[in-house]
Scaffold this motif. Structure first.
Motif, mmCIF file in Angstrom:
data_model
loop_
_atom_site.group_PDB
_atom_site.id
_atom_site.type_symbol
_atom_site.label_atom_id
_atom_site.label_comp_id
_atom_site.label_asym_id
_atom_site.label_seq_id
_atom_site.Cartn_x
_atom_site.Cartn_y
_atom_site.Cartn_z
ATOM 1 N N SER A 59 47.597 100.265 -30.606
ATOM 2 C CA SER A 59 47.296 98.824 -30.564
ATOM 3 C C SER A 59 48.578 98.012 -30.396
ATOM 4 C CB SER A 59 46.479 98.386 -31.774
ATOM 5 O OG SER A 59 46.822 99.144 -32.879
ATOM 6 N N SER A 60 49.732 98.575 -30.845
ATOM 7 C CA SER A 60 50.991 97.843 -30.661
ATOM 8 C C SER A 60 51.282 97.649 -29.164
ATOM 9 C CB SER A 60 52.145 98.602 -31.318
ATOM 10 O OG SER A 60 52.198 99.913 -30.810
ATOM 11 N N ILE A 61 50.736 98.535 -28.330
ATOM 12 C CA ILE A 61 50.937 98.405 -26.885
ATOM 13 C C ILE A 61 49.790 97.589 -26.281
ATOM 14 C CG2 ILE A 61 51.113 99.698 -24.711
ATOM 15 C CD1 ILE A 61 52.144 102.093 -26.354
ATOM 16 N N ALA A 62 48.548 97.991 -26.629
ATOM 17 C CA ALA A 62 47.393 97.396 -25.959
ATOM 18 C C ALA A 62 47.117 95.955 -26.401
ATOM 19 C CB ALA A 62 46.171 98.267 -26.193
ATOM 20 N N SER A 63 47.696 95.537 -27.531
ATOM 21 C CA SER A 63 47.416 94.168 -27.989
ATOM 22 C C SER A 63 48.134 93.138 -27.111
ATOM 23 C CB SER A 63 47.845 93.995 -29.452
ATOM 24 O OG SER A 63 49.211 94.303 -29.546
ATOM 25 N N ASN A 64 49.117 93.576 -26.344
ATOM 26 C CA ASN A 64 49.778 92.659 -25.418
ATOM 27 C C ASN A 64 48.913 92.551 -24.161
ATOM 28 O OD1 ASN A 64 51.401 91.915 -23.088
ATOM 29 N ND2 ASN A 64 53.127 91.958 -24.500
ATOM 30 N N GLN A 65 48.357 91.365 -23.908
ATOM 31 C CA GLN A 65 47.385 91.213 -22.834
ATOM 32 C C GLN A 65 47.954 91.597 -21.466
ATOM 33 O OE1 GLN A 65 44.168 90.796 -23.617
ATOM 34 N NE2 GLN A 65 43.762 91.186 -21.438
ATOM 35 N N GLU B 169 57.757 98.150 -17.859
ATOM 36 C CA GLU B 169 57.423 96.777 -18.221
ATOM 37 C C GLU B 169 57.641 96.555 -19.703
ATOM 38 O OE1 GLU B 169 53.867 94.651 -17.325
ATOM 39 O OE2 GLU B 169 53.510 95.965 -15.624
ATOM 40 N N LYS B 170 57.255 97.574 -20.505
ATOM 41 C CA LYS B 170 57.357 97.391 -21.947
ATOM 42 C C LYS B 170 58.811 97.354 -22.380
ATOM 43 C CE LYS B 170 54.597 100.448 -23.571
ATOM 44 N NZ LYS B 170 54.097 100.972 -22.292
ATOM 45 N N ASP B 171 59.686 98.067 -21.621
ATOM 46 C CA ASP B 171 61.103 97.958 -21.933
ATOM 47 C C ASP B 171 61.544 96.504 -21.807
ATOM 48 O OD1 ASP B 171 61.774 100.438 -22.696
ATOM 49 O OD2 ASP B 171 62.490 101.126 -20.757
ATOM 50 N N VAL B 172 61.004 95.842 -20.770
ATOM 51 C CA VAL B 172 61.329 94.431 -20.569
ATOM 52 C C VAL B 172 60.841 93.622 -21.764
ATOM 53 C CG1 VAL B 172 60.838 92.420 -19.099
ATOM 54 C CG2 VAL B 172 61.230 94.660 -18.065
ATOM 55 N N LEU B 173 59.689 94.039 -22.288
ATOM 56 C CA LEU B 173 59.125 93.313 -23.438
ATOM 57 C C LEU B 173 59.788 93.716 -24.755
ATOM 58 C CD1 LEU B 173 55.368 93.685 -22.542
ATOM 59 C CD2 LEU B 173 56.686 91.581 -22.472
ATOM 60 N N GLY B 174 60.714 94.614 -24.701
ATOM 61 C CA GLY B 174 61.425 95.014 -25.915
ATOM 62 C C GLY B 174 60.788 96.191 -26.614
ATOM 63 N N TYR B 175 59.843 96.860 -25.943
ATOM 64 C CA TYR B 175 59.202 98.025 -26.554
ATOM 65 C C TYR B 175 59.858 99.281 -26.011
ATOM 66 C CZ TYR B 175 55.724 101.349 -28.016
ATOM 67 O OH TYR B 175 55.103 102.421 -28.579
ATOM 68 N N LYS B 176 60.487 100.058 -26.881
ATOM 69 C CA LYS B 176 61.210 101.246 -26.422
ATOM 70 C C LYS B 176 60.244 102.425 -26.372
ATOM 71 C CE LYS B 176 64.939 103.639 -25.476
ATOM 72 N NZ LYS B 176 65.138 103.702 -24.048
ATOM 73 N N MET B 177 60.087 103.027 -25.186
ATOM 74 C CA MET B 177 59.183 104.155 -25.054
ATOM 75 C C MET B 177 59.843 105.427 -25.567
ATOM 76 S SD MET B 177 56.487 103.011 -23.657
ATOM 77 C CE MET B 177 55.680 104.493 -23.113
ATOM 78 N N THR B 178 59.167 106.131 -26.459
ATOM 79 C CA THR B 178 59.736 107.380 -26.963
ATOM 80 C C THR B 178 59.762 108.433 -25.866
ATOM 81 O OG1 THR B 178 57.561 108.008 -27.685
ATOM 82 C CG2 THR B 178 58.987 107.057 -29.336
ATOM 83 N N GLY B 179 58.750 108.399 -24.987
ATOM 84 C CA GLY B 179 58.629 109.419 -23.940
ATOM 85 C C GLY B 179 59.746 109.359 -22.926
ATOM 86 N N THR B 180 60.360 108.186 -22.772
ATOM 87 C CA THR B 180 61.382 108.037 -21.747
ATOM 88 C C THR B 180 62.488 109.049 -21.949
ATOM 89 O OG1 THR B 180 60.860 105.721 -21.799
ATOM 90 C CG2 THR B 180 62.843 106.329 -20.606
#
Ligand SMILES: Nc1ncnc2c1ncn2[C@@H]1O[C@H](COP(=O)(O)OP(=O)(O)OP(=O)(O)O)[C@@H](O)[C@H]1O
Length: 416
Positions: free
Chosen positions: A168-174, A288-299
Motif C-alpha cells: 500500500s505504501s506504493i499503491a496509495s500514490n495515485q 518513477e518511484k525513485d523520483v518520488l523518493g521511494y528507494k526500490m530494494t530490487g534495484t
C-alpha cells in the motif's frame, strides 16, 4: 569450434528440465502463426504437424494468429482443419482473442466459420478485471516476496494462480497506481508461450492485487541455486525460451516493449519445464518511484544484470535486455554469478567504466556460446545482436547438439 563438439542426442528432441519434449514441430507452427509467416505455417503443416496442436496453456496456432491479427494465417489454418472453437486454459477461443485486440476482419472470418466467444458473451467487464470475491485470499499461500509486495498462490475458478500484491505504501500514490494500471493493461494484451500470462486485476478490493498464471517450478534463480551449472543442451534450450519471449516483447506491434529488468528472478519455469519471462515494464515504475523518493530494494539485485548505458544514466534502447540476457546465459553455464562476493553496485560500476565482463573459460563455455555472449554484452549497444538474430544462432547451436559426433572428453567432463 576448436575445443568443442556437440554430444549426440535424439533428433528433434530437447531437454526441458526433467522432461524431454518433442517441441520443435508444434513450437515452430505456433511461432510462425504468431509472426504471420504463412510459408512457415505451410511448411510445418506439410511436415505433418497437426493444426490443432496446442501449447501447455492449450493455446493453438489459431489463437495466436487471431490475437496477432494475422488474417492470412487464420484463413489458412481454418482451411487446414483448425478447430475454430478450441478453448485455451483461460477459457478463451480464437474469437475471444480477435475481439480483445480489435481485429474486426478476423472476427468476421471466425464467426462465418462458426466461431463463438464465451468470454464476451459472459461478461461486460473488461477482461483484465476480476472480482475480489472470486479469490479467497484467506487460503492464500505465500510463495515469494519482491520489491513491490508479496506473491501468493491462490485458487481462481478452480485453477491455481499467482496473486501479486502491491504494497500500500506504493499503491496509495495515485500517480504510481495509474502507471501500474497502464503497464498491466499492456501486459494483459500479450500472449506468448514464453511470457507469463497476465489474468486480471482484482476489483472491489482495497489493495492493488493482480493475478497471473502460476509457475510451479519457481524462478531460474531458484533453479540455479538448487541445481548449479546446467548441461549445455538444457542451457541452450532455456536460453531459447528466454530469447523467444524477449523477441516477442521487442517486436510488439504498436511499440517495442523493453523489459529493463531481465534477471534470473524474473524468469519462471512451468510444470513442463518451459521458461517464461515476467514483470516487464514494471521497472519503469521503479524509476518513477525513485523520483518520488521511494528507494526500490530490487534495484540493488538488478545491478548485476544492468547494461553499462543504463548504469551511466544515458539514453538506451532494446539492446539493454540483450546485455542482461548474456549475463543470465553466462550464469546458466556457470551455475550462478561469477562475482557473487562482490557488491552488485560495484560490479555494475566496473562494467560501465572499466569494461569488465565475467570470465569465459573455454573449459566451460563452448566456442559458439562464447562468441555469442561477447557480442551480446558488447560495450557498444549498436553492435549487440537482436533477439531475432540470437534465436537463429541458438537454433543452429541446438541443431549441432543433435549431430552424432561425441564431444571430446575434456569438454564432456567439464561441461556435463
Ligand atoms: N507467477 C508466479 N508463479 C510462481 N512463483 C512466482 C510467480 N511470480 C513470482 N513468483 C515467486 O515469487 C518470487 C518473488 O517474485 P517478484 O516478482 O515479486 O519479485 P522478484 O522478481 O524476486 O523481485 P522484483 O520485484 O524486484 O522484480 C519470485 O522469485 C518467484 O520465486
Amino acid at each position: 569450434m576448436e575445443n568443442f563438439k556437440y554430444p549426440s542426442s535424439p533428433p528433434s528432441k530437447r531437454m526441458r528440465g526433467a522432461e524431454t519434449i518433442d517441441s520443435e514441430g508444434p513450437y515452430r507452427l505456433l511461432y510462425c502463426s504468431s509472426k504471420g509467416d504463412t510459408d512457415g505455417v505451410v511448411q510445418e503443416l506439410e511436415k505433418g504437424v497437426e493444426p490443432n496442436l496446442a501449447d501447455y496453456d492449450k493455446r493453438t496456432a489459431l489463437h495466436l494468429a487471431s490475437c496477432e491479427g494475422c488474417t492470412e494465417v487464420v484463413v489458412l489454418l481454418l482451411e487446414k482443419g483448425a478447430d475454430v472453437n478450441s478453448i485455451d486454459r483461460w477459457g478463451r477461443t480464437p474469437l475471444s482473442d480477435a475481439r480483445s485486440f480489435g481485429h474486426e476482419s478476423i472476427c468476421k472470418i471466425l464467426e462465418a466459420n462458426g466461431g463463438i466467444d464465451p468470454v464476451g458473451l459472459d461478461s461486460q467487464i473488461p477482461c483484465y478485471t476480476i472480482d475480489y470475491s472470486e479469490v479467497n485470499m484467506n487460503d492464500a499461500i505465500l510463495i515469494g516476496e519482491g520489491s513491490y509486495g508479496e506473491i501468493y498462490l491462490v485458487k481462481w475458478r478452480g485453477t491455481e494462480v499467482a496473486a501479486k500484491t502491491i504494497r500500500s505504501s506504493i499503491a496509495s500514490n495515485q500517480r504510481v497506481k495509474n502507471s501500474f494500471m497502464k503497464e498491466l493493461a499492456l501486459w494483459q494484451k500479450l500472449r506468448h508461450p514464453n511470457i507469463v500470462q497476465f489474468l486480471g486485476v482484482l476489483n472491489n478490493c482495497n489493495r492493488l492485487i493482480f493475478l497471473t498464471e502460476y509457475l510451479c517450478n519457481g524462478s531460474l534463480h531458484d533453479i540455479l541455486r538448487k541445481k548449479g551449472r546446467l548441461d549445455p543442451q538444457t542451457a541452450v534450450a532455456y536460453a531459447l525460451d528466454i530469447a523467444r519471449g524477449m523477441n516477442y516483447l521487442h517486436q510488439h506491434k504498436s511499440h517495442a516493449i523493453i523489459h529493463r529488468d531481465l534477471t534470473p528472478r524474473n524468469v519462471l519455469q512451468d510444470a513442463a519445464g518451459r521458461l517464461k519471462v515476467t514483470d516487464f515494464g514494471l521497472s519503469k515504475i521503479a524509476q518513477e518511484k525513485d523520483v518520488l523518493g521511494y528507494k526500490m530494494t530490487g534495484t540493488t539485485g538488478s545491478f548485476r544484470y544492468m547494461a553499462p548505458e543504463v548504469y551511466r544514466r544515458e539514453s538506451y534502447g532494446k539492446s539493454v535486455d540483450v546485455f542482461s540476457f548474456a549475463l543470465i546465459v553466462h550464469e546458466m553455464f556457470q551455475g550462478g554469478p561469477s562475482n557473487l562476493a562482490d557488491d552488485p553496485e560495484q560490479v555494475a560500476d566496473k562494467r560501465a567504466y572499466e569494461d569488465s565482463r565475467p570470465p569465459l573459460s573455454s573449459y566451460v563455455y563452448p566456442e559458439p556460446i562464447r562468441i555469442l555472449l561477447q557480442k551480446c554484452w558488447h560495450k557498444n549497444p549498436d553492435f549487440r545482436p537482436t533477439f531475432e538474430d540470437i534465436i537463429l544462432e541458438l537454433e543452429s547451436i541446438q541443431d549441432k547438439f543433435q549431430t552424432t559426433e561425441p564431444m571430446p572428453s575434456r569438454c564432456r567432463c567439464s561441461i556435463l
